[in-house]
Design a protein around this motif. Structure first.
Motif, PDB file in Angstrom:
ATOM      1  N   LEU A  78       0.830  -1.210   0.000  1.00  0.00           N
ATOM      2  CA  LEU A  78       0.000   0.000   0.000  1.00  0.00           C
ATOM      3  C   LEU A  78       0.862   1.258   0.000  1.00  0.00           C
ATOM      4  O   LEU A  78       0.574   2.229  -0.713  1.00  0.00           O
ATOM      5  N   ARG A  79       1.945   1.240   0.814  1.00  0.00           N
ATOM      6  CA  ARG A  79       2.857   2.396   0.847  1.00  0.00           C
ATOM      7  C   ARG A  79       3.482   2.625  -0.529  1.00  0.00           C
ATOM      8  O   ARG A  79       3.543   3.746  -1.023  1.00  0.00           O
ATOM      9  N   ALA A  80       3.951   1.532  -1.147  1.00  0.00           N
ATOM     10  CA  ALA A  80       4.611   1.637  -2.459  1.00  0.00           C
ATOM     11  C   ALA A  80       3.641   2.162  -3.520  1.00  0.00           C
ATOM     12  O   ALA A  80       4.046   2.860  -4.460  1.00  0.00           O
ATOM     13  N   ALA A  81       2.346   1.851  -3.359  1.00  0.00           N
ATOM     14  CA  ALA A  81       1.334   2.297  -4.332  1.00  0.00           C
ATOM     15  C   ALA A  81       0.899   3.736  -4.085  1.00  0.00           C
ATOM     16  O   ALA A  81       0.173   4.323  -4.893  1.00  0.00           O
ATOM     17  N   GLY A  82       1.332   4.309  -2.939  1.00  0.00           N
ATOM     18  CA  GLY A  82       0.984   5.703  -2.636  1.00  0.00           C
ATOM     19  C   GLY A  82      -0.433   5.863  -2.153  1.00  0.00           C
ATOM     20  O   GLY A  82      -1.079   6.890  -2.401  1.00  0.00           O
ATOM     21  N   THR A  83      -0.938   4.852  -1.439  1.00  0.00           N
ATOM     22  CA  THR A  83      -2.314   4.904  -0.919  1.00  0.00           C
ATOM     23  C   THR A  83      -2.280   4.678   0.592  1.00  0.00           C
ATOM     24  O   THR A  83      -1.335   4.048   1.099  1.00  0.00           O
ATOM     25  N   PRO A  84      -3.248   5.198   1.352  1.00  0.00           N
ATOM     26  CA  PRO A  84      -3.201   5.065   2.814  1.00  0.00           C
ATOM     27  C   PRO A  84      -3.081   3.612   3.288  1.00  0.00           C
ATOM     28  O   PRO A  84      -3.634   2.705   2.671  1.00  0.00           O
ATOM     29  N   LEU A 100      -9.045  -3.061  -4.011  1.00  0.00           N
ATOM     30  CA  LEU A 100      -8.916  -2.956  -5.468  1.00  0.00           C
ATOM     31  C   LEU A 100      -9.705  -1.760  -6.009  1.00  0.00           C
ATOM     32  O   LEU A 100      -9.372  -1.217  -7.064  1.00  0.00           O
ATOM     33  N   ARG A 101     -10.724  -1.337  -5.281  1.00  0.00           N
ATOM     34  CA  ARG A 101     -11.513  -0.188  -5.743  1.00  0.00           C
ATOM     35  C   ARG A 101     -10.790   1.145  -5.519  1.00  0.00           C
ATOM     36  O   ARG A 101     -11.219   2.173  -6.034  1.00  0.00           O
ATOM     37  N   ARG A 102      -9.707   1.122  -4.773  1.00  0.00           N
ATOM     38  CA  ARG A 102      -8.927   2.351  -4.621  1.00  0.00           C
ATOM     39  C   ARG A 102      -8.266   2.690  -5.962  1.00  0.00           C
ATOM     40  O   ARG A 102      -7.738   1.795  -6.630  1.00  0.00           O
ATOM     41  N   PRO A 103      -8.266   3.973  -6.338  1.00  0.00           N
ATOM     42  CA  PRO A 103      -7.718   4.348  -7.654  1.00  0.00           C
ATOM     43  C   PRO A 103      -6.263   3.926  -7.867  1.00  0.00           C
ATOM     44  O   PRO A 103      -5.861   3.580  -8.975  1.00  0.00           O
ATOM     45  N   GLU A 104      -5.464   3.943  -6.795  1.00  0.00           N
ATOM     46  CA  GLU A 104      -4.031   3.660  -6.941  1.00  0.00           C
ATOM     47  C   GLU A 104      -3.720   2.169  -7.029  1.00  0.00           C
ATOM     48  O   GLU A 104      -2.611   1.783  -7.406  1.00  0.00           O
ATOM     49  N   ILE A 105      -4.689   1.335  -6.642  1.00  0.00           N
ATOM     50  CA  ILE A 105      -4.426  -0.110  -6.527  1.00  0.00           C
ATOM     51  C   ILE A 105      -4.826  -0.842  -7.808  1.00  0.00           C
ATOM     52  O   ILE A 105      -5.911  -0.628  -8.355  1.00  0.00           O
ATOM     53  N   THR A 106      -3.928  -1.709  -8.277  1.00  0.00           N
ATOM     54  CA  THR A 106      -4.201  -2.549  -9.445  1.00  0.00           C
ATOM     55  C   THR A 106      -4.292  -4.007  -9.027  1.00  0.00           C
ATOM     56  O   THR A 106      -3.989  -4.354  -7.874  1.00  0.00           O
ATOM     57  N   TYR A 107      -4.669  -4.834  -9.958  1.00  0.00           N
ATOM     58  CA  TYR A 107      -4.751  -6.277  -9.680  1.00  0.00           C
ATOM     59  C   TYR A 107      -3.381  -6.824  -9.271  1.00  0.00           C
ATOM     60  O   TYR A 107      -3.286  -7.702  -8.410  1.00  0.00           O
ATOM     61  N   GLN A 108      -2.308  -6.282  -9.867  1.00  0.00           N
ATOM     62  CA  GLN A 108      -0.960  -6.753  -9.532  1.00  0.00           C
ATOM     63  C   GLN A 108      -0.626  -6.487  -8.056  1.00  0.00           C
ATOM     64  O   GLN A 108       0.043  -7.297  -7.405  1.00  0.00           O
ATOM     65  N   HIS A 109      -1.107  -5.384  -7.528  1.00  0.00           N
ATOM     66  CA  HIS A 109      -0.910  -5.103  -6.096  1.00  0.00           C
ATOM     67  C   HIS A 109      -1.619  -6.154  -5.244  1.00  0.00           C
ATOM     68  O   HIS A 109      -1.083  -6.598  -4.220  1.00  0.00           O
ATOM     69  N   ILE A 110      -2.814  -6.528  -5.665  1.00  0.00           N
ATOM     70  CA  ILE A 110      -3.595  -7.532  -4.921  1.00  0.00           C
ATOM     71  C   ILE A 110      -2.844  -8.875  -4.881  1.00  0.00           C
ATOM     72  O   ILE A 110      -2.781  -9.533  -3.839  1.00  0.00           O
ATOM     73  N   ILE A 111      -2.259  -9.239  -6.019  1.00  0.00           N
ATOM     74  CA  ILE A 111      -1.505 -10.503  -6.105  1.00  0.00           C
ATOM     75  C   ILE A 111      -0.285 -10.466  -5.185  1.00  0.00           C
ATOM     76  O   ILE A 111       0.089 -11.469  -4.587  1.00  0.00           O
ATOM     77  N   GLN A 112       0.331  -9.281  -5.074  1.00  0.00           N
ATOM     78  CA  GLN A 112       1.498  -9.162  -4.185  1.00  0.00           C
ATOM     79  C   GLN A 112       1.094  -9.353  -2.727  1.00  0.00           C
ATOM     80  O   GLN A 112       1.858  -9.892  -1.925  1.00  0.00           O
TER      81      GLN A 112
END
Length: 631
Positions: free
Chosen positions: A498-504, A516-528
């Motif tokens: 979350l920090r790396a994606a720039g989201t709270p 995943l509904r957060r604008p900064e988060i992608t599916y790849q972040h979810i997999i990580q």
């Protein structure tokens, strides 16, 4: 007319082998109908008289839909393009659009080869002069040489050839595009049958010699480095791409145009036909947008094995000497050699409100029309109509009901509904803004919307359908996993990702879908954060992300669709006399009598019909149905 002789008999005859005719003939033949495809010139099958490109906003969606239904344009483009780009990637998924620069000659040859190799399909060179119509039913065609071909259904896809006239400065002469033979007798024959015709105009820009262009003064426009394709079946990708180039008009270019407007056929009164609003000539752009100091001009290769380049954005019918001077006023084109001048072409089209949504004409049973004869512009719009006309001609022969795509199902549905319900007073171009459900009609989900239909009508193979069903299952399985997997703030990797994606960071337990509904988060972040047990295919991951991210908007669109469906389900009997319905405005009586809408939904979309007219019609239908039931 020459003496006629009885030639062969077919289930379906398609007249014209442009983009509409190719799709119509291939669809009918693949659905098991014996099919004859007639064209004025065998060397012009799938010819691209204007820009050799396929796709773009809305148009790219149509190509994907054609492929999802089992058509050919996407496959053919994937095999023959010289550049592929995804447009609008900085915007939402509803407007993402794939666009290819085709190799003009390779595209033609590949499509002709496909047609020649297709069972049940005969390709033949012939000029059709007349339709055989008996008791209001089309039973075949008569060619210029006197051959009488009989058929159970005929599809007319004549493009810009009907009474075609080329206009270049003061010069004008009868011709199809690119100096091909025009179709004159058939145009008059359609009028004799009672069809209401209109005169439209389109145009094309000059072509220039590549070696005479100074590309160092232009901006390069390369293709995407990521493999992309229109067809869901494509597995081999062309990565050896050719660039396009960008330059601009300037004050000198505009001065030349303004000084020569008296020589422009558009302004001197030579041109009668109405031109396309969304693809104006350069002289029209300079006059209409006089406040703009410059306009974009793209130089696009016509193929791998030609030096000709297409000057996109410079469509014109100004005299040849003015065209050359205009070109040489722009950066990079100072010493350019013009290989072909641009020109305008006028042609006849039928008023499309004379068609049912199946694209069968109301006036002549068994006769279908598709493409520019219906008042559209663009290869993609033509191909989409051609596919549907071919499908419905085949189904008519087979005694099956037509396939009519709804506005919520496909851009092809929007296109055809607009034409047959509203008509058009200029060459119609499909735009994303014309689709009220555009979040549902995305480029990425054409297969999910339409493959079931393509399979049901016999245009999608068993193997392709099995792969599609597997993809659909994987999407649902992964969506379920994400919606049902909860994560805690103290779980490994979560806060770090979350920090790396720039989201709270996370402060409480939540599910992956919320993240995943957060604008900064992608599916790849979810997999990580929470890896899957098996790798998820890229196309599945794309669908999962879009469907979860835009779930709220998608549900709102689906609610709108449900409301409209209730109106579409309210059928209007064929024998209604609108002039007998008191309370309907005079305009509504006239328009509904002409269009003869199939249901309340279609009636509500007719230009000039207002909500009050719809209320009157619904009350009348309730009374009408009560009387019918009592009888």
């Amino acid at each position: 007319m020459n003496a006629t002789y009885e030639a062969e008999s077919y289930d379906v005859i398609v007249i014209g082998a442009g983009h509409a005719g190719c799709e119509a003939a291939l669809a009918a033949a693949r659905m098991g109908c014996s099919t004859l495809l007639l064209t004025i010139n065998l060397d012009a099958v799938a010819f691209m008289p204007c820009n050799p490109s396929v796709g773009g906003p809305a148009k790219g969606h149509v190509v994907r839909e054609i492929d999802a239904l089992g058509g050919e344009m996407g496959k053919n483009t994937d095999k023959t393009h010289i550049q592929m780009r995804m447009l609008n990637t900085g915007k939402g998924p509803a407007v993402h659009a794939l666009r290819a620069q085709a190799d003009k000659f390779a595209y033609q040859h590949q499509m002709k080869h496909t047609i020649e190799q297709t069972p049940n399909l005969v390709l033949r060179q012939a000029m059709v002069d007349e339709l055989i119509v008996n008791n209001g039913v089309c039973e075949g065609v008569i060619t210029q040489t006197g051959a009488r071909y009989s058929a159970k259904a005929v599809v007319l896809t004549t493009g810009t050839y009907l009474r075609g006239k080329i206009i270049l400065g003061d010069l004008q002469y009868e011709s199809g595009p690119n100096n091909m033979r025009p179709s004159i007798r058939l145009a008059y024959h359609l009028q004799e049958l009672g069809f209401e015709m209109v005169r439209f105009k389109t145009g094309t820009p000059p072509r220039v010699h590549k070696s005479s262009v100074d590309f160092s003064k232009m901006e390069i426009q390369p293709g995407d480095t990521v493999p992309r394709a229109f067809s869901y079946e494509t597995t081999e990708f062309i990565m050896d791409q050719l660039p396009c180039w960008l330059t601009y008009t300037n004050e000198e270019t505009h001065r030349m145009i303004n000084n020569n407007l008296h020589r422009a056929p558009m302004y001197s009164g030579i041109i009668e036909g109405t031109g396309p609003r969304y693809c104006p000539s350069i002289e029209d752009k300079v006059v209409r947008f006089s406040d703009k100091p410059r306009h974009q001009v793209f130089l696009e290769p016509e193929g791998r094995h030609t030096e000709e380049m297409y000057v996109q954005g410079m469509s014109t019918s100004l005299p040849e000497d003015v065209q050359l001077a205009m070109l040489r006023s722009m950066a990079g084109l100072e010493n350019v050699k013009m290989m072909r001048p641009g020109y305008a072409i006028e042609y006849d089209a039928i008023v499309p409100t004379q068609l049912w949504p199946s694209l069968e004409t109301k006036l002549v049973e068994g006769l279908f029309t598709a493409g520019q004869i219906n008042g559209t512009s663009g290869y993609e719009e033509a191909a989409g109509q051609g596919l549907m006309a071919g499908i419905n001609a085949a189904r008519k022969v087979q005694g099956k009901p037509p396939i009519i795509l709804g506005r919520e199902q496909a851009y092809i549905g929007v296109l055809i509904d607009d034409l047959v319900t509203k008509g058009t007073n200029e060459p119609y171009r499909l735009l994303t803004s014309r689709a009220e459900y555009r979040l549902l009609l995305r480029h990425d989900n054409a297969d999910l919307r339409l493959t079931d239909i393509g399979y049901e009508i016999g245009l999608i193979s068993e193997e392709r359908y099995r792969k599609f069903c597997r993809k659909r299952e994987l999407i649902e399985k992964e969506k379920e996993r994400i919606m049902n997997t909860r994560v805690r703030p103290d779980m490994p990797h979560v806060q770090e990702v979350l920090r790396a994606a720039g989201t709270p960071e996370l402060t409480e337990v939540t599910d992956l879908a919320q993240l995943l509904r957060r604008p900064e988060i992608t599916y790849q972040h979810i997999i990580q954060m929470v890896p899957t047990s098996e790798p998820v295919p890229e196309d599945v991951a794309e669908q999962v992300e879009i469907q979860i991210k835009y779930d709220g908007y998608i549900r709102k669109s689906l609610q709108q669709v449900e409301r409209m469906k209730k109106m579409e389900e309210r059928r209007i009997p064929d024998d209604i006399d609108y002039h007998q319905i008191s309370g309907l405005s005079k305009e509504a009586q006239e328009k509904m009598s002409k269009v003869r809408p199939l249901n309340i939904g279609q009636a509500s979309r007719i230009s000039g019909v207002n909500p009050a007219d719809i209320s009157v019609l619904m009350i009348y239908l309730e009374q009408y149905n009560r009387v019918r039931t009592a009888e």
